[in-house]
Design a protein around this motif. Structure first.
Motif, short mmCIF file in Angstrom:
data_model
loop_
_atom_site.label_atom_id
_atom_site.label_comp_id
_atom_site.label_asym_id
_atom_site.label_seq_id
_atom_site.Cartn_x
_atom_site.Cartn_y
_atom_site.Cartn_z
N GLN A 1 64.00 20.33 6.18
CA GLN A 1 62.99 21.08 5.43
C GLN A 1 63.63 22.17 4.58
O GLN A 1 63.13 22.50 3.50
CB GLN A 1 61.95 21.68 6.37
CG GLN A 1 60.70 22.21 5.67
CD GLN A 1 59.92 21.11 4.97
OE1 GLN A 1 59.65 20.06 5.57
NE2 GLN A 1 59.55 21.34 3.72
N ARG B 1 63.28 22.47 0.57
CA ARG B 1 62.91 23.68 -0.16
C ARG B 1 63.87 23.91 -1.34
O ARG B 1 63.46 24.32 -2.43
CB ARG B 1 62.92 24.91 0.77
CG ARG B 1 61.78 24.91 1.78
CD ARG B 1 61.79 26.19 2.63
NE ARG B 1 61.47 27.37 1.85
CZ ARG B 1 60.23 27.81 1.62
NH1 ARG B 1 59.18 27.13 2.12
NH2 ARG B 1 60.03 28.91 0.92
N GLU C 1 62.98 21.45 -4.09
CA GLU C 1 61.70 21.80 -4.73
C GLU C 1 61.75 23.15 -5.46
O GLU C 1 60.75 23.58 -6.04
CB GLU C 1 60.59 21.82 -3.68
CG GLU C 1 60.30 20.45 -3.09
CD GLU C 1 59.27 20.49 -1.96
OE1 GLU C 1 58.93 21.61 -1.52
OE2 GLU C 1 58.83 19.41 -1.53
N LYS D 1 62.15 26.12 -4.13
CA LYS D 1 61.55 27.20 -3.36
C LYS D 1 62.63 28.16 -2.86
O LYS D 1 63.79 27.76 -2.66
CB LYS D 1 60.78 26.65 -2.16
CG LYS D 1 59.48 25.96 -2.50
CD LYS D 1 58.75 25.59 -1.21
CE LYS D 1 57.35 25.12 -1.47
NZ LYS D 1 56.61 24.87 -0.20
N VAL E 1 64.87 30.17 -0.30
CA VAL E 1 65.39 29.85 1.04
C VAL E 1 65.73 31.16 1.74
O VAL E 1 66.48 31.98 1.20
CB VAL E 1 66.63 28.94 0.95
CG1 VAL E 1 67.27 28.77 2.32
CG2 VAL E 1 66.25 27.58 0.37
N ASP F 1 57.79 25.13 6.85
CA ASP F 1 57.69 25.41 5.42
C ASP F 1 56.62 26.47 5.15
O ASP F 1 56.85 27.43 4.39
CB ASP F 1 57.37 24.12 4.66
CG ASP F 1 57.66 24.23 3.18
OD1 ASP F 1 58.77 24.65 2.82
OD2 ASP F 1 56.76 23.90 2.38
N CYS G 1 57.83 29.91 6.30
CA CYS G 1 58.72 30.54 5.33
C CYS G 1 57.93 31.17 4.18
O CYS G 1 58.18 32.33 3.79
CB CYS G 1 59.70 29.51 4.76
SG CYS G 1 60.95 28.93 5.94
N ASP G 2 56.98 30.42 3.64
CA ASP G 2 56.16 30.94 2.55
C ASP G 2 55.39 32.18 2.98
O ASP G 2 55.28 33.16 2.23
CB ASP G 2 55.18 29.86 2.06
CG ASP G 2 55.87 28.71 1.34
OD1 ASP G 2 57.00 28.91 0.86
OD2 ASP G 2 55.29 27.62 1.27
#
Length: 339
Positions: free
Chosen positions: A173, A177, A180, A182, A184, A321, A324-325
Motif C-alpha cells: 500500500q 501511494r 498514485e 500520494k 508517504v 491508506d 495515512c490520509d
C-alpha cells in the motif's frame, strides 16, 4: 551433514533454504504445514507437521540425528521449551532467530556490537525475544545445550520492500501511494540511519555459521554494512517505481500515539526511529569472506520489478491508506489553526 529448519519459507529462511539445498554437503529437512510447498527446492525433505504438535514431531524425527536445527518461528520462551524437549539430544547445534530490535532503547550509542545491552521497554515482541535468549543461554551454561543466537535487523526480499511504517497487510500500500502520487509518511525528519539487508546476503552469513564450532554459545547480528536514511530508502523505492516521492514527515512520538493499531510504539520508538550503525566484525571473524554484496538500490529495483509482475504480492490495504490520509489531514489542520 543434516539440518532441520522449523519454518524455512519466510523472508529470511527461504533464502537460507535455497542456499543450503544447493550444497552437496548438506541434507535439509523442513518442518512446516505445507502451505508453501511450491517454493521449496525439490531435493529438500519436507515433514508436514504443526511444530506445536510435539508428539507428532517427535515421532517424525525419532530415527534422525541432526548436525543443525534452526527455529525461524519461535517468538516466546514456551516455544523454545518445546524445542528443547524435542531436540536436546538430537542436534549438535541449535540456532535461534532473535531480533536486533532487542538491543537497548533508547540507545546510548548508535554503534552496535553484540555486547550492546538488551533492553526494549517499548516493544513486547523484542522483550519476548530477549527472554528467549536468556533461556537459551541458561541451558548453554548449565547443561551444555549447543546454542547459537542470530539477530537479524531489517531483512527484505523480492516479495516485499522495507518501508518505515505500513499496515497489517505489508508494504504494497505504501508503494501504491507512491504510484498514485500520494504523500508517504516518514517518521521524524527522515534522517535517522538504518540498515536494510537483502535476504540472499543474510543467508551467506547464516550458512557460514551452521556447524561452525566458533558459533556455539555465541550471538551474532547479521546485517549489511550500508547505512541509509529513511529519506534515502523511500526515495530509492520511488525511483525504482519511476515516480517522484512526496515525503510527509511526522514526529515518531505522534505516530506512535495515533497508530496503536499498527503497534507503532514498538515498531518506531522501539526500533526504526533510532539511528543504528551495526558493527559486523564478529560475524565476519566467524565467517571469513562474508560481505553483503547487494546494494539497496539494486535490491529495490529487482524487488519492484518482481512485485509489479506478481499480482498476488500487490495486497491492498485500504484501511491503512485511509489512516495515512486521516493523519496527514489532521496535521495539516493543526498547522492552519496555529498560523
Amino acid at each position: 551433514m543434516k539440518a532441520l529448519f522449523i519454518g524455512g519459507t519466510g523472508t529470511i529462511s527461504s533464502a537460507i533454504t535455497r542456499l543450503v539445498s544447493q550444497s552437496p554437503d548438506w541434507e535439509l529437512y523442513l518442518i512446516n504445514r505445507g502451505n508453501y510447498s511450491t517454493e521449496i527446492p525439490q531435493n529438500v525433505h519436507t515433514i508436514i507437521a504443526d511444530i506445536n504438535n510435539e508428539t507428532m514431531v517427535a515421532e517424525a524425527i525419532k530415527d534422525i540425528q541432526f548436525d543443525v536445527v534452526c527455529d525461524f518461528i519461535a517468538f516466546v520462551p514456551e516455544q523454545l521449551e518445546r524445542d528443547y524437549r524435542l531436540f536436546k539430544d538430537k542436534t549438535r547445534q541449535f540456532m535461534f532467530i532473535s531480533s536486533a530490535s532487542a538491543y537497548q532503547k533508547p540507545l546510548s550509542s548508535p554503534y552496535i556490537t553484540e555486547g550492546t545491552p538488551l533492553s526494549n521497554p517499548y516493544w513486547e515482541y523484542s522483550r519476548n525475544k530477549i527472554a528467549c535468549e536468556e533461556l537459551l543461554m541458561k541451558w548453554y551454561r548449565q547443561e551444555g545445550f549447543p546454542i547459537t543466537i542470530i539477530r537479524p535487523s531489517h531483512t527484505y526480499c523480492e516479495r516485499s520492500l522495507p518501508v518505515a511504517i505500513h499496515g497489517s497487510k505489508g508494504s504494497w500500500q505504501v508503494l501504491r501511494r507512491m504510484i498514485e502520487g500520494k504523500p508517504v509518511i516518514i517518521p521524524g525528519d527522515g534522517t535517522s540511519l538504518w540498515h536494510v539487508t537483502h535476504n540472499s546476503d543474510f543467508a551467506k552469513a547464516f550458512f557460514g555459521l551452521m556447524n561452525n564450532k566458533h558459533a556455539i554459545g555465541e550471538s551474532f547480528h547479521i546485517t549489511g554494512d550500508e547505512q541509509l536514511t529513511w529519506n534515502q530508502i523511500l526515495e530509492i523505492i520511488a525511483s525504482a517505481l519511476g515516480v517522484k516521492l512526496k515525503p510527509y514527515h511526522i514526529s515518531s512520538d505522534f505516530l506512535a500515539e495515533v497508530g496503536k493499531q499498527y503497534d507503532l510504539e514498538g515498531g518506531l520508538i522501539g526500533d526504526k526511529a533510532n539511528s543504528v550503525i551495526f558493527d559486523n566484525t564478529k560475524v565476519k571473524r566467524a565467517v571469513p569472506g562474508y560481505v553483503a554484496t547487494t546494494r539497496f538500490d539494486q535490491g529495490a529495483y529487482a524487488a519492484v520489478k518482481h512485485i509489479l509482475k506478481h499480482k498476488e504480492l500487490q495486497i491492498p490495504d485500504p484501511e491503512f491508506d485511509m489512516w495515512c490520509d486521516k493523519v496527514i489531514a489532521a496535521v495539516e489542520k493543526a498547522k492552519k489553526e496555529l498560523l
